[in-house]
Design an enzyme around this catalytic site. Sequence first.
Site, PDB file in Angstrom:
ATOM      1  N   ASP A  16      -3.498  -2.102 -33.885  1.00 39.39           N
ATOM      2  CA  ASP A  16      -4.608  -3.077 -34.018  1.00 39.39           C
ATOM      3  C   ASP A  16      -4.334  -4.325 -32.919  1.00 39.39           C
ATOM      4  OD1 ASP A  16      -2.637  -3.888 -35.869  1.00 39.39           O
ATOM      5  OD2 ASP A  16      -4.045  -3.783 -37.322  1.00 39.39           O
ATOM      6  N   GLU A 200      10.994 -14.048 -38.350  1.00 39.85           N
ATOM      7  CA  GLU A 200      10.245 -14.451 -37.065  1.00 39.85           C
ATOM      8  C   GLU A 200       9.712 -15.874 -37.215  1.00 39.85           C
ATOM      9  OE1 GLU A 200       6.535 -12.521 -34.529  1.00 39.85           O
ATOM     10  OE2 GLU A 200       6.507 -12.231 -36.411  1.00 39.85           O
TER      11      GLU A 200
END
Length: 332
Positions: A16, A200
């Site tokens: 996506d 992250e």
Amino acid sequence: MIDSRLPLTDIHRHLDGNIRAQTILDLGRQFNLALPADELEALRPHVQITHAEPDLVSFLQKLDWGVAVLGDLEACRRVAYENVEDAANAGLHYAELRFSPYYMAMKHQLPVTGVVEAVIDGIRSGSRDLGIDVRLIGIMSRTFGEAACLQELEGLLAHRDGITALDLAGDELGFPGGLFLNHFNRARDAGLRITVHAGEAAGPESIWQAIRELGAERIGHGVKAVEDPALMDFLAEHGIGIESCLTSNIQTSTVASLAQHPLAKFLRHGVMASINTDDPAVQGIEIEHEYLVAAPQAGLTPAEIRTAQENGLKMAFLSEQEKQTLRDKVRG
């Protein structure tokens, strides 16, 4: 460089996050949706990164136009099929494509289970037509909260035979892994493999939590692991792989420059790390760019790039027999 004698893999690649600009335009017209531009080149800056974003959440907003045009389940199937085409055109021998069914369903209130079914169908058709081995990783989008993630999990488990692994992605700082312990217990009980976006946006403690509490076998991005020597040792000792996405980490401002990216440190410490894209269409890059441009700029030697390529297959959610079959196929 890419070693043509080895399988080329991409095991951190968002389906996506890889919706073609032309497809966004086509589907926008099909469903009479207002897009920020009605010509391809004018649309591109709205759906593709043109400079580093200030943070992860800003980067993720670039993905929103791609899912905003998914007006029915056939559109989801089309996007899945085109993802397989893109993987084949990129020269990949094996890809693990990950997707968030809730994120894809949300804008047009599609049934989450229907989205899962449509994506599986598109992937299977593409794999059959194009001769590339593609597996699916279901994502729980933590950004939408625990209840939405439960919907995603149930939709994925309803089609367990088409799903290889479970991931947790999105706003790592706002929705830490501890909120999703029960979700991952159910996933592991169902036999799904586990990878988690961690380290992250948040620090090493997020990676520890993903491993110890969620059962992560691999870590997506994991750049903050370098801040914790004990964690680096643990990753190396236990063979927990790091799915590195070089260009992505610059574009999200997770890392200031490729020269400062920790991938080379991972490899030199004996951590099993691989080279991957992340969101190719949104980023405007492909796997070849990561090997030929980004990896050398990140300080990797040719031998280290080859090791990272080998690691991609070692880390893959495949049986040892399937990995060997892929090696033999590439050697010809």
